[in-house]
Design a protein around this motif. Structure first.
Motif, PDB file in Angstrom:
ATOM      1  N   GLY A 111       0.854  -1.191   0.000  1.00 55.19           N
ATOM      2  CA  GLY A 111       0.000   0.000   0.000  1.00 55.19           C
ATOM      3  C   GLY A 111       0.886   1.235   0.000  1.00 55.19           C
ATOM      4  O   GLY A 111       2.068   1.177   0.384  1.00 55.19           O
ATOM      5  N   GLN A 113       0.496   3.589   1.901  1.00 58.85           N
ATOM      6  CA  GLN A 113       0.662   3.972   3.313  1.00 58.85           C
ATOM      7  C   GLN A 113       2.038   3.544   3.829  1.00 58.85           C
ATOM      8  O   GLN A 113       2.664   4.254   4.607  1.00 58.85           O
ATOM      9  N   TYR A 186       4.486  17.713   1.537  1.00 59.23           N
ATOM     10  CA  TYR A 186       3.528  16.639   1.231  1.00 59.23           C
ATOM     11  C   TYR A 186       2.315  17.224   0.539  1.00 59.23           C
ATOM     12  O   TYR A 186       1.708  18.167   1.049  1.00 59.23           O
ATOM     13  N   VAL A 188      -1.327  15.934  -1.689  1.00 60.26           N
ATOM     14  CA  VAL A 188      -2.212  14.977  -2.376  1.00 60.26           C
ATOM     15  C   VAL A 188      -2.800  15.800  -3.512  1.00 60.26           C
ATOM     16  O   VAL A 188      -3.784  16.519  -3.326  1.00 60.26           O
ATOM     17  N   ASN A 193      -7.707  13.810  -0.727  1.00 59.59           N
ATOM     18  CA  ASN A 193      -8.308  13.373   0.520  1.00 59.59           C
ATOM     19  C   ASN A 193      -7.805  14.383   1.555  1.00 59.59           C
ATOM     20  O   ASN A 193      -6.595  14.468   1.759  1.00 59.59           O
TER      21      ASN A 193
HETATM   22  C1  LIG Z   1      -4.322  10.256   0.295  1.00 56.89           C
HETATM   23  C2  LIG Z   1      -4.075   8.826   0.620  1.00 56.89           C
HETATM   24  N1  LIG Z   1      -2.811   8.375   0.594  1.00 56.89           N
HETATM   25  C3  LIG Z   1      -2.520   7.106   0.878  1.00 56.89           C
HETATM   26  C4  LIG Z   1      -3.515   6.197   1.219  1.00 56.89           C
HETATM   27  C5  LIG Z   1      -3.103   4.795   1.545  1.00 56.89           C
HETATM   28  O1  LIG Z   1      -3.707   3.853   0.749  1.00 56.89           O
HETATM   29  P1  LIG Z   1      -3.075   2.416   0.473  1.00 56.89           P
HETATM   30  O2  LIG Z   1      -2.086   2.146   1.561  1.00 56.89           O
HETATM   31  O3  LIG Z   1      -4.212   1.474   0.502  1.00 56.89           O
HETATM   32  O4  LIG Z   1      -2.404   2.500  -0.857  1.00 56.89           O
HETATM   33  C6  LIG Z   1      -4.846   6.618   1.281  1.00 56.89           C
HETATM   34  C7  LIG Z   1      -5.913   5.711   1.700  1.00 56.89           C
HETATM   35  O5  LIG Z   1      -7.035   6.047   1.908  1.00 56.89           O
HETATM   36  C8  LIG Z   1      -5.120   7.983   0.978  1.00 56.89           C
HETATM   37  O6  LIG Z   1      -6.368   8.460   1.014  1.00 56.89           O
END
Ligand SMILES: Cc1ncc(COP(=O)(O)O)c(C=O)c1O
Length: 425
Positions: A111, A113, A186, A188, A193
């Motif tokens: 992931g 994350q 950082y 997004v 999100n």
């Molecule tokens: C902005 C953002 N980054 C990273 C992630 C991590 O997701 P994953 O570890 O499933 O790829 C999420 C999950 O909701 C997210 O919203």
């Protein structure tokens, strides 16, 4: 004799409890609850058929089966790394070579994350500074809290992070003799999100101009979290910051298959500056010495046979309809409350609500308590903010059209309107 208490590490003590668990516990008692809070993807369209077929084809081929069921390498399955480099370059309308990247600069992660967390281990010490847009992804805030770094926020508007403010912030930190502490910015930058906002093309160029301008004094890395990039429902594709970083020096691109394919496969990836990858691989060796190998084989198979691209197209239609349903429902239900505002995302799965001052979204407040009683759940916006610029806004909320079905979205927004009406003084 009383037992001695456990003694936790500084990091564990710094890491906050997830703010969401409080709401989930509150909500469990209500079986009719409609959650517009969770960031889950659409369950109905998860690609069970294509995954089953890919899995069968891999496992019925003795050579592939043995390889896929064995440990893989820490970096990841090479054919998948190659596909990823090509895929991102294609999204950017160019070639991997022109972007200065190759499979060598790509690493698969458990992931995206895991990448966010690993970068905090790789780069950050307690006296360092990380710049985030405000509001931002609150799970990353929790990662940062664990490191003890100073988080400095930069405001955003409908065009994403305000780059003028970013430049002013860096200039201020430079004047204060603190530029050398700034390790990471950082963002997004696609369908963010929690707000659903996207960094505009002009701001993308300005963003990288600023990073490059400060590079002579401090090599600031940019963590471009592109988790929602592929879920675009309208408008042209925008160049990644990565593609605007000539020489591949500054941008760490965090991608994931969780949103466009399946979070259950928990497979993400990093595309990083050339001198970062070996350090990351060393760290990942300590984490897990390789992400789920079978998932990597399956994803590679789905990209190679075209099923991945087909699935993303299907998903776009599914989410576009859900987004339109949510926006139209907000328009209809809140028509008599013109002080309520919301974002109109062109992709992703989040809408950001701003309520009037008289209706705060704060945990424990009348609006959220009424909402829980009515059977609808949202995320209070304050979790996305840090308070470095003073008190954080208390009237915002994140609502998601990710997993709720269309009738639930319609009913959920009705319930929100009722809850807001009952909370208004
Ligand atoms: C902005 C953002 N980054 C990273 C992630 C991590 O997701 P994953 O570890 O499933 O790829 C999420 C999950 O909701 C997210 O919203």
């Amino acid at each position: 004799m009383s037992a001695a208490t456990l003694s936790f590490s500084t990091k564990a003590r710094r890491t906050p409890e997830s703010p969401i668990s409080y709401f989930m516990e509150k909500a469990i008692g209500n079986p009719n609850l409609i959650s517009l809070a969770a960031g889950l993807v659409d369950s109905e369209s998860l690609p069970a058929g294509p995954v089953a077929r890919a899995m069968a084809e891999i496992l019925n081929d003795p050579k592939a089966a043995k390889a896929a069921l064995q440990y893989g390498t820490t970096r990841g399955y090479l054919p998948l790394l190659e596909k990823i480099a090509g895929h991102i370059a294609t999204l950017d309308g160019t070639t991997a070579q022109a972007m200065g990247i190759s499979a060598r600069d790509v690493m698969v992660t458990t992931g995206s994350q895991q990448l966010l967390y690993m970068l905090s281990e790789l780069l950050l010490d307690p006296e360092d500074i990380v710049i985030v847009e405000s509001p931002s992804y609150f799970v990353f805030h929790s990662v940062l809290a664990g490191t003890g770094v100073r988080v400095v926020s930069v405001p955003m508007d409908d065009d994403g992070m305000k780059t003028g403010e970013l430049e002013a912030t860096l200039t201020r930190l430079d004047a204060a003799g603190e530029l050398h502490r700034v390790k990471l910015i950082y963002t997004v930058d696609y369908f963010q999100n929690p707000t659903g906002r996207t960094l505009s093309v002009e701001r993308r160029r300005d963003f990288m101009r600023i990073v490059h301008a400060f590079a002579a004094k401090q090599r600031i890395l940019v963590l471009e979290d592109a988790a929602y990039r592929e879920l675009r429902y309208e408008g042209p594709e925008l160049p990644s910051l990565k593609s605007l970083d000539a020489g591949n020096r500054h941008v760490i691109y965090a991608g994931t298959f969780s949103k466009p394919l399946s979070p259950g496969m928990k497979t993400g990836y990093a595309i990083v500056p050339n001198d970062l990858v070996d350090h990351l691989i060393r760290l990942k060796g300590n984490h897990d010495f390789g992400s789920n190998n079978l998932s990597q084989y399956v994803i590679h198979h789905l990209i190679a046979n075209g099923e991945y691209a087909k699935h993303v197209e299907t998903l776009k239609n599914v989410y576009r309809e859900k987004r339109d349903t949510m926006l139209n429902a907000l328009q209809a239900e809140f028509a008599d409350m013109p002080e309520v505002h919301w974002t109109k995302p062109r992709g992703g799965m989040f809408v950001w609500l701003t309520m009037p001052t008289a209706i705060p979204t704060t945990p424990g407040g009348a609006f959220i308590e009424n909402s829980i009683r009515e059977g609808v759940l949202f995320i209070p916006g304050e979790f996305g903010h840090v308070d470095d610029r003073g008190p954080v806004p208390k009237t915002e909320a994140r609502i998601s059209f990710g997993d709720a079905k269309i009738p639930q979205i319609l009913e959920g927004i009705k319930r929100l309107r009722k809850a807001a009406g009952a909370a208004a003084p």
